[in-house]
Design a protein around this motif. Sequence first.
Motif, PDB file in Angstrom:
ATOM      1  N   ARG A 160       0.811  -1.001  -0.038  1.00 11.58           N
ATOM      2  CA  ARG A 160       0.113  -0.084   0.122  1.00 11.58           C
ATOM      3  C   ARG A 160       1.171   1.441   0.374  1.00 11.58           C
ATOM      4  O   ARG A 160       0.934   2.678   0.251  1.00 11.58           O
ATOM      5  CB  ARG A 160      -0.897  -0.321   1.656  1.00 11.58           C
ATOM      6  N   SER A 184       6.810   4.742  -0.021  1.00 12.65           N
ATOM      7  CA  SER A 184       6.586   6.058  -0.976  1.00 12.65           C
ATOM      8  C   SER A 184       7.948   6.982  -0.215  1.00 12.65           C
ATOM      9  O   SER A 184       8.177   7.471   0.683  1.00 12.65           O
ATOM     10  CB  SER A 184       5.352   6.419  -1.567  1.00 12.65           C
ATOM     11  N   LYS A 243       7.571   9.592  -1.365  1.00  8.56           N
ATOM     12  CA  LYS A 243       6.448  11.483  -1.713  1.00  8.56           C
ATOM     13  C   LYS A 243       5.553  11.755   0.085  1.00  8.56           C
ATOM     14  O   LYS A 243       6.022  11.194   0.837  1.00  8.56           O
ATOM     15  CB  LYS A 243       5.342  10.633  -2.588  1.00  8.56           C
ATOM     16  N   LYS A 244       5.499  12.777  -0.295  1.00  9.83           N
ATOM     17  CA  LYS A 244       5.765  13.533   1.331  1.00  9.83           C
ATOM     18  C   LYS A 244       3.363  12.808   1.409  1.00  9.83           C
ATOM     19  O   LYS A 244       2.536  13.086   0.620  1.00  9.83           O
ATOM     20  CB  LYS A 244       5.032  14.846   1.401  1.00  9.83           C
ATOM     21  N   ARG A 245       3.920  12.046   2.681  1.00  9.98           N
ATOM     22  CA  ARG A 245       2.240  11.677   2.678  1.00  9.98           C
ATOM     23  C   ARG A 245       1.133  13.094   3.473  1.00  9.98           C
ATOM     24  O   ARG A 245       2.050  13.841   3.997  1.00  9.98           O
ATOM     25  CB  ARG A 245       2.876  10.978   4.016  1.00  9.98           C
ATOM     26  N   THR A 246      -0.146  12.320   2.913  1.00  5.93           N
ATOM     27  CA  THR A 246      -1.253  13.672   3.216  1.00  5.93           C
ATOM     28  C   THR A 246      -2.213  13.257   4.507  1.00  5.93           C
ATOM     29  O   THR A 246      -1.866  11.517   4.259  1.00  5.93           O
ATOM     30  CB  THR A 246      -2.007  13.990   1.781  1.00  5.93           C
ATOM     31  N   SER A 247      -2.723  13.727   4.512  1.00 10.47           N
ATOM     32  CA  SER A 247      -3.572  13.222   5.529  1.00 10.47           C
ATOM     33  C   SER A 247      -5.189  13.623   4.906  1.00 10.47           C
ATOM     34  O   SER A 247      -5.707  14.399   4.532  1.00 10.47           O
ATOM     35  CB  SER A 247      -4.157  13.351   6.923  1.00 10.47           C
ATOM     36  N   MET A 248      -5.632  12.438   4.894  1.00 12.70           N
ATOM     37  CA  MET A 248      -7.496  12.696   4.575  1.00 12.70           C
ATOM     38  C   MET A 248      -8.445  13.807   5.387  1.00 12.70           C
ATOM     39  O   MET A 248      -8.771  14.506   5.045  1.00 12.70           O
ATOM     40  CB  MET A 248      -8.552  11.574   4.449  1.00 12.70           C
ATOM     41  N   GLU A 263      -7.099  17.218   7.161  1.00 10.29           N
ATOM     42  CA  GLU A 263      -6.352  17.839   7.367  1.00 10.29           C
ATOM     43  C   GLU A 263      -6.763  18.848   8.924  1.00 10.29           C
ATOM     44  O   GLU A 263      -7.278  18.874   9.979  1.00 10.29           O
ATOM     45  CB  GLU A 263      -6.784  19.694   6.446  1.00 10.29           C
ATOM     46  N   THR A 320     -12.397   3.692   7.803  1.00  7.14           N
ATOM     47  CA  THR A 320     -12.282   4.630   6.901  1.00  7.14           C
ATOM     48  C   THR A 320     -10.242   4.836   6.378  1.00  7.14           C
ATOM     49  O   THR A 320     -10.190   5.221   5.594  1.00  7.14           O
ATOM     50  CB  THR A 320     -13.233   5.986   7.218  1.00  7.14           C
ATOM     51  N   GLY A 321     -10.002   4.686   7.573  1.00  8.36           N
ATOM     52  CA  GLY A 321      -8.480   4.944   8.000  1.00  8.36           C
ATOM     53  C   GLY A 321      -8.026   4.141   7.007  1.00  8.36           C
ATOM     54  O   GLY A 321      -6.702   4.549   6.438  1.00  8.36           O
ATOM     55  N   ALA A 366      -8.412   5.105   3.673  1.00  5.36           N
ATOM     56  CA  ALA A 366      -7.668   6.081   2.665  1.00  5.36           C
ATOM     57  C   ALA A 366      -5.766   5.968   3.067  1.00  5.36           C
ATOM     58  O   ALA A 366      -5.396   6.742   2.235  1.00  5.36           O
ATOM     59  CB  ALA A 366      -7.596   7.402   3.899  1.00  5.36           C
ATOM     60  N   PHE A 367      -5.466   4.906   3.754  1.00  7.16           N
ATOM     61  CA  PHE A 367      -3.992   4.981   3.896  1.00  7.16           C
ATOM     62  C   PHE A 367      -3.144   4.648   2.829  1.00  7.16           C
ATOM     63  O   PHE A 367      -2.905   5.386   3.082  1.00  7.16           O
ATOM     64  CB  PHE A 367      -3.852   3.377   4.529  1.00  7.16           C
ATOM     65  N   GLY A 368      -3.050   4.172   1.343  1.00  7.97           N
ATOM     66  CA  GLY A 368      -3.000   3.779   0.910  1.00  7.97           C
ATOM     67  C   GLY A 368      -2.946   5.443  -0.292  1.00  7.97           C
ATOM     68  O   GLY A 368      -1.289   5.734  -0.233  1.00  7.97           O
ATOM     69  N   GLU A 378      -3.110   8.574   1.038  1.00  6.02           N
ATOM     70  CA  GLU A 378      -2.152   8.840   2.299  1.00  6.02           C
ATOM     71  C   GLU A 378      -0.621   9.238   1.990  1.00  6.02           C
ATOM     72  O   GLU A 378      -0.010   9.508   1.778  1.00  6.02           O
ATOM     73  CB  GLU A 378      -2.625   8.694   3.496  1.00  6.02           C
ATOM     74  N   LEU A 396       0.379   8.292  -0.742  1.00 10.25           N
ATOM     75  CA  LEU A 396       1.096   8.386  -1.802  1.00 10.25           C
ATOM     76  C   LEU A 396       0.660   9.600  -2.196  1.00 10.25           C
ATOM     77  O   LEU A 396       0.901   9.954  -3.433  1.00 10.25           O
ATOM     78  CB  LEU A 396      -0.032   7.241  -3.115  1.00 10.25           C
ATOM     79  N   GLY A 397       0.784  10.422  -1.231  1.00  9.27           N
ATOM     80  CA  GLY A 397       0.452  11.323  -0.799  1.00  9.27           C
ATOM     81  C   GLY A 397      -0.876  12.773  -2.198  1.00  9.27           C
ATOM     82  O   GLY A 397      -0.428  13.323  -2.316  1.00  9.27           O
ATOM     83  N   LEU A 398      -1.738  11.488  -2.194  1.00 12.07           N
ATOM     84  CA  LEU A 398      -2.283  12.070  -3.286  1.00 12.07           C
ATOM     85  C   LEU A 398      -3.170  13.746  -1.976  1.00 12.07           C
ATOM     86  O   LEU A 398      -3.470  13.087  -0.314  1.00 12.07           O
ATOM     87  CB  LEU A 398      -3.731  11.066  -3.394  1.00 12.07           C
ATOM     88  N   PRO A 399      -4.179  14.178  -2.349  1.00 13.14           N
ATOM     89  CA  PRO A 399      -4.323  15.639  -1.542  1.00 13.14           C
ATOM     90  C   PRO A 399      -5.609  15.151  -1.182  1.00 13.14           C
ATOM     91  O   PRO A 399      -6.502  14.399  -2.133  1.00 13.14           O
ATOM     92  CB  PRO A 399      -4.971  16.822  -2.946  1.00 13.14           C
ATOM     93  N   PRO A 400      -5.816  15.678   0.189  1.00 14.20           N
ATOM     94  CA  PRO A 400      -6.917  15.008   1.016  1.00 14.20           C
ATOM     95  C   PRO A 400      -8.059  15.150   1.034  1.00 14.20           C
ATOM     96  O   PRO A 400      -8.985  14.520   0.651  1.00 14.20           O
ATOM     97  CB  PRO A 400      -6.766  16.864   2.104  1.00 14.20           C
ATOM     98  N   ILE A 455      -9.074  12.453  -1.313  1.00 13.36           N
ATOM     99  CA  ILE A 455      -9.162  11.344  -1.173  1.00 13.36           C
ATOM    100  C   ILE A 455     -10.068  11.610  -0.360  1.00 13.36           C
ATOM    101  O   ILE A 455     -10.664   9.522  -0.633  1.00 13.36           O
ATOM    102  CB  ILE A 455      -7.506  11.641   0.207  1.00 13.36           C
ATOM    103  N   VAL A 486     -12.514   7.486  -1.238  1.00 17.82           N
ATOM    104  CA  VAL A 486     -13.153   6.961  -0.447  1.00 17.82           C
ATOM    105  C   VAL A 486     -14.756   6.464  -0.399  1.00 17.82           C
ATOM    106  O   VAL A 486     -15.767   5.403  -0.244  1.00 17.82           O
ATOM    107  CB  VAL A 486     -13.072   7.732   1.296  1.00 17.82           C
ATOM    108  N   LEU A 520      -6.855   3.051  -4.159  1.00 21.53           N
ATOM    109  CA  LEU A 520      -5.901   3.159  -5.062  1.00 21.53           C
ATOM    110  C   LEU A 520      -5.874   3.472  -6.793  1.00 21.53           C
ATOM    111  O   LEU A 520      -5.148   3.242  -7.909  1.00 21.53           O
ATOM    112  CB  LEU A 520      -4.819   2.541  -4.640  1.00 21.53           C
TER     113      LEU A 520
END
Lengths: 223, 487
Positions: free
Chosen positions: A179, A183, A185-190, A192, B101-102, B105-107, B109, B111-115, B118, B122, B158
């Motif tokens: 998963r 990586s 890349k900088k990690r983001t969070s669902m 914010e 939910t986390g 979303a984990f993968g 997050e 790979l750094g997708l914008p919130p 994400i 989801v 993903l």
Amino acid sequence: MTLRFDPRVKLLILVLINVVVFASPDMATEWLCMGMIAVLLALMGCWRQLSLGLLVYAGMMGVLYLCGLFDNFLTAFISMTIVCFRKIMPTVFFASGLLATTKVGELVSAMQSMRVPKVIVIPFTVTLRFFPTAREEFSAILDAARLRGLRFSMERTLIPMMLRCANIAEELSAASVTRGIESAKKRTSMRELHLKAPDFCVGVVFVALAVFSVMGGVLVLYG
Amino acid sequence: MVKIENVTFHYGETREQCLHDVSMHIKKGECVLLCGESGCGKTTITRLINGLIPHFYEGEFSGKVIVAGHDIASTQPDALAGTVGSVFQNPRSQFFNLDTTGEVAFGCENLGLPPAEIHKRVNKTAAGLGIEHLLDRDIFALSGGEKQLVAIASAYALSPEIFVFDEPSSNLDWNAVGELAKLMLKLKQAGKTLIIAEHRLYWLAELIDRLVYMKNGRIENDWTVSEFLSLPEREQTGLGLRALNPNVLHPTAAQPEQSNPFMRVSGLSAWYKRGEIVLRDISFAACPGEVIAILGGNGAGKTTLARALCGLHNKQSGEVSLGGRRLSAKSRAGTFYLVMQESGYQLFTDSVENEMMLSRSRRSRPSAEKVSAILESLSLTDFKDRHPMSLSGGQKQRTAIGTAMAHEAEVLIFDEPSSGLDYGNMRRVVAVIEQLRSKGKTVFIITHDYELLLAACTRVLILEGGRIRIDFPLTKDNFHKVKEIFS
């Protein structure tokens, strides 16, 4: 009404509580610290952790008091053991609330935004994730021992448990690698992360408490 | 989509489970089943495709693997995360988060997708797979089947083109397997490429296009489904595979000769700390030589019944007696023996032989002759000096059964004894159960495995909401009842 605090503030408070405990000038400051954590847990809506923590703490104080009434080797030994555990109580108390209100993903992102290196973040989160699993594993092994009529022993319980845990840890790592945990890349969070007024307030209050206890705690007030 | 060319591989330290010069091509949108006995190399192939080999599991690797244009040897697994989604066998060890939910979303997050993206993913995943009800849940409160659906969702988020499944149904009951099959059909209809390594085949008949049969690390055969089904029955069974078409199966275990109940349960109830009742007033009697299947959905009380009978569940009331003698819960542990789904938990010493000898006191230690007879009857003699943790799943299980035999257990309860076992090992379990019943033991089997049920059981007991719903002998006349349950 419950407040959601930013995970970064929660981590900061966890560190500050350790400072307070480490400086720990006197009992009154420790009580002050426990009291403030209790209020914070109430604000976060962690009623179960709040009542359980206070009960355990009160129990410890009670036993310490009883031990003080009798002066012999046994009571001295018991009080020493309890004092050791009492010292980590504030940290455990707050950590229970932190875990109950913070998602692992949030914690990872919070630590990353604080520029904690990945080699610390990943083992830290795996460890958190691991406690409930280890508990399940342990109770299964105890069941198995009971079926055989075996008494608890380190060799027979902990070694199979460690072997199993090593297995699970490997499978868990394999799953997270697929998963993209590694990586670059900088990690983001669902969810914010934004620091809001309540975050600043509790942050400031606990910084003040830490400074206060490093300077000498409640005793200082009495000169 | 996937090209495997002349791949030879073996894992670092051990020489077992290797691949020898394996080549195969998988087209976009194809659904391929990898099958064969345990240790044939099918799991290893799934690890080639998601890049865990050679990057996570190290070993000697030669050949070429190209997945969606990426050369695996020079692509890190994280670069594949958005291309290949993986679902593993054990639902307990593939979650990183404590909430669903986390986890979904984990993968994204990582790979750094914008919130905002994400969130969209989801929600799209939950809607697309029809699992909205599983969002925002505590992972530890989910059933095995639900966990497996969440695992698929977290891979799906993903939006990979390829999905690999490593024995996804091993830990699931038949309802959950049905749900899983439906979901996988949705993936297939969406044009995804699916690669599945599996023992249980019946649920895949509608889904797969090809069967790749492996043996000792080589691809022996590559059939389309219709080619496989048109093979003569003898040739099919000779492959040691589980049935693809369950309609050919029928009950084979003979009814026991004795009909004097030896074991009696009356008014057994069990509950948990918060007053939640899980078993209500269970009563039945069982004869020596009976093999009773305990069926029921999640939460029906199967595991609690097993634990209560063995005296592992403290909060219980009611009576259990053997041969007219009432036994307290505490004194039942050992006489009632539970063979756990993961029998690895039950082995405590450093060799198979010592495991049989290990007992609570010197007096209850079995004699050396008895132990060697038991080892012989379970075909474990060759392994008697091996460390139990170095054994295969089936061997561990037989060792656990052996300890129960060595200590004169009267009632044996098996929890999912065939989960994750191939056909050969499943037949071995059936043979051991036959042996137990010929010795006059009473056997219970908690199972979701239709094939095992028909091969071993003489009676069916179905639990629902903590009560016995139906209890009937498994004879030719009653066969249709079982069919209904599993349809």
